[in-house]
Scaffold this motif. Sequence first.
Motif, mmCIF file in Angstrom:
data_model
loop_
_atom_site.group_PDB
_atom_site.id
_atom_site.type_symbol
_atom_site.label_atom_id
_atom_site.label_comp_id
_atom_site.label_asym_id
_atom_site.label_seq_id
_atom_site.Cartn_x
_atom_site.Cartn_y
_atom_site.Cartn_z
ATOM 1 N N GLU A 102 0.845 -1.208 0.000
ATOM 2 C CA GLU A 102 0.000 0.000 0.000
ATOM 3 C C GLU A 102 0.877 1.253 0.000
ATOM 4 O O GLU A 102 0.599 2.215 -0.716
ATOM 5 C CB GLU A 102 -0.915 0.016 1.232
ATOM 6 N N ILE A 103 1.926 1.233 0.799
ATOM 7 C CA ILE A 103 2.842 2.372 0.862
ATOM 8 C C ILE A 103 3.517 2.569 -0.492
ATOM 9 O O ILE A 103 3.624 3.690 -0.987
ATOM 10 C CB ILE A 103 3.881 2.190 1.988
ATOM 11 N N CYS A 104 3.949 1.480 -1.109
ATOM 12 C CA CYS A 104 4.593 1.568 -2.425
ATOM 13 C C CYS A 104 3.649 2.170 -3.462
ATOM 14 O O CYS A 104 4.056 3.018 -4.258
ATOM 15 C CB CYS A 104 5.056 0.197 -2.899
ATOM 16 N N LEU A 105 2.388 1.745 -3.456
ATOM 17 C CA LEU A 105 1.421 2.293 -4.396
ATOM 18 C C LEU A 105 1.207 3.782 -4.153
ATOM 19 O O LEU A 105 1.085 4.560 -5.101
ATOM 20 C CB LEU A 105 0.095 1.548 -4.320
ATOM 21 N N SER A 106 1.170 4.177 -2.893
ATOM 22 C CA SER A 106 0.957 5.598 -2.599
ATOM 23 C C SER A 106 2.176 6.443 -2.963
ATOM 24 O O SER A 106 2.039 7.629 -3.266
ATOM 25 C CB SER A 106 0.578 5.805 -1.135
ATOM 26 N N LEU A 107 3.364 5.841 -2.948
ATOM 27 C CA LEU A 107 4.582 6.577 -3.296
ATOM 28 C C LEU A 107 4.925 6.513 -4.780
ATOM 29 O O LEU A 107 5.841 7.199 -5.232
ATOM 30 C CB LEU A 107 5.766 6.022 -2.494
ATOM 31 N N GLY A 113 3.880 7.802 -7.423
ATOM 32 C CA GLY A 113 3.930 9.061 -8.151
ATOM 33 C C GLY A 113 4.791 10.127 -7.502
ATOM 34 O O GLY A 113 4.927 11.228 -8.019
ATOM 35 N N HIS A 114 5.398 9.824 -6.388
ATOM 36 C CA HIS A 114 6.206 10.782 -5.626
ATOM 37 C C HIS A 114 7.558 10.986 -6.300
ATOM 38 O O HIS A 114 8.131 10.064 -6.870
ATOM 39 C CB HIS A 114 6.393 10.241 -4.205
ATOM 40 N N ASP A 115 8.086 12.204 -6.231
ATOM 41 C CA ASP A 115 9.373 12.511 -6.870
ATOM 42 C C ASP A 115 10.525 11.683 -6.303
ATOM 43 O O ASP A 115 11.412 11.273 -7.036
ATOM 44 C CB ASP A 115 9.708 13.997 -6.720
ATOM 45 N N ASP A 116 10.552 11.469 -5.003
ATOM 46 C CA ASP A 116 11.646 10.734 -4.349
ATOM 47 C C ASP A 116 11.274 9.286 -4.071
ATOM 48 O O ASP A 116 11.706 8.698 -3.081
ATOM 49 C CB ASP A 116 12.024 11.418 -3.033
ATOM 50 N N ARG A 117 10.484 8.674 -4.948
ATOM 51 C CA ARG A 117 9.934 7.346 -4.682
ATOM 52 C C ARG A 117 10.984 6.261 -4.482
ATOM 53 O O ARG A 117 10.859 5.450 -3.585
ATOM 54 C CB ARG A 117 8.937 6.959 -5.763
ATOM 55 N N VAL A 118 12.030 6.233 -5.290
ATOM 56 C CA VAL A 118 13.016 5.157 -5.160
ATOM 57 C C VAL A 118 13.744 5.239 -3.817
ATOM 58 O O VAL A 118 13.813 4.238 -3.098
ATOM 59 C CB VAL A 118 14.004 5.126 -6.350
ATOM 60 N N PRO A 119 14.275 6.400 -3.415
ATOM 61 C CA PRO A 119 14.935 6.454 -2.113
ATOM 62 C C PRO A 119 13.997 6.139 -0.949
ATOM 63 O O PRO A 119 14.408 5.505 0.021
ATOM 64 C CB PRO A 119 15.460 7.886 -2.015
ATOM 65 N N LEU A 120 12.748 6.566 -1.060
ATOM 66 C CA LEU A 120 11.806 6.319 0.036
ATOM 67 C C LEU A 120 11.487 4.832 0.180
ATOM 68 O O LEU A 120 11.484 4.286 1.289
ATOM 69 C CB LEU A 120 10.516 7.112 -0.187
ATOM 70 N N VAL A 121 11.242 4.163 -0.937
ATOM 71 C CA VAL A 121 10.939 2.727 -0.868
ATOM 72 C C VAL A 121 12.206 1.939 -0.531
ATOM 73 O O VAL A 121 12.160 0.975 0.238
ATOM 74 C CB VAL A 121 10.281 2.230 -2.178
ATOM 75 N N ALA A 122 13.342 2.356 -1.054
ATOM 76 C CA ALA A 122 14.607 1.692 -0.715
ATOM 77 C C ALA A 122 14.881 1.803 0.786
ATOM 78 O O ALA A 122 15.381 0.861 1.408
ATOM 79 C CB ALA A 122 15.756 2.294 -1.517
ATOM 80 N N ALA A 123 14.509 2.918 1.379
ATOM 81 C CA ALA A 123 14.691 3.087 2.824
ATOM 82 C C ALA A 123 13.828 2.096 3.601
ATOM 83 O O ALA A 123 14.247 1.584 4.646
ATOM 84 C CB ALA A 123 14.352 4.521 3.230
ATOM 85 N N MET A 124 12.645 1.806 3.070
ATOM 86 C CA MET A 124 11.798 0.794 3.729
ATOM 87 C C MET A 124 12.521 -0.550 3.747
ATOM 88 O O MET A 124 12.532 -1.238 4.764
ATOM 89 C CB MET A 124 10.455 0.658 2.989
ATOM 90 N N TRP A 125 13.102 -0.916 2.614
ATOM 91 C CA TRP A 125 13.821 -2.193 2.545
ATOM 92 C C TRP A 125 15.059 -2.159 3.445
ATOM 93 O O TRP A 125 15.349 -3.132 4.143
ATOM 94 C CB TRP A 125 14.230 -2.501 1.104
ATOM 95 N N SER A 126 15.788 -1.045 3.426
ATOM 96 C CA SER A 126 16.986 -0.917 4.265
ATOM 97 C C SER A 126 16.645 -1.010 5.743
ATOM 98 O O SER A 126 17.399 -1.601 6.522
ATOM 99 C CB SER A 126 17.691 0.413 3.994
ATOM 100 N N ASN A 127 15.511 -0.440 6.126
ATOM 101 C CA ASN A 127 15.092 -0.493 7.530
ATOM 102 C C ASN A 127 14.831 -1.920 7.997
ATOM 103 O O ASN A 127 14.817 -2.180 9.202
ATOM 104 C CB ASN A 127 13.841 0.362 7.757
#
Length: 95
Positions: free
Chosen positions: A37-42, A44-58
Amino acid sequence: MSGTDFSRTDRDTRLHSVAAVWERAGFPPALALRHAEICLSLAGHDDRVPLVAAMWSNHGFPPADAVQRAEICLILAAPAPANRTPNRNRKKEAK
């Protein structure tokens, strides 16, 4: 099928595809769905790759792996192009 039904079905398909990536990485279904759900909401976001990558890194994934998994999730989360298959009404309007 109405446009709303199609978009809901398309969204559900994307949601389950992304959740499957998280599940294959060992996450329980409920958490995988939440992250999807978070990935779908992100998507269209400009910083989508770093934000989702941070989820995986966490969750302990190394940076390169986190970025690769983020890119996969975002590809699956992206909506299909609007003009992929015209419906019957659009064909009639074009004539």
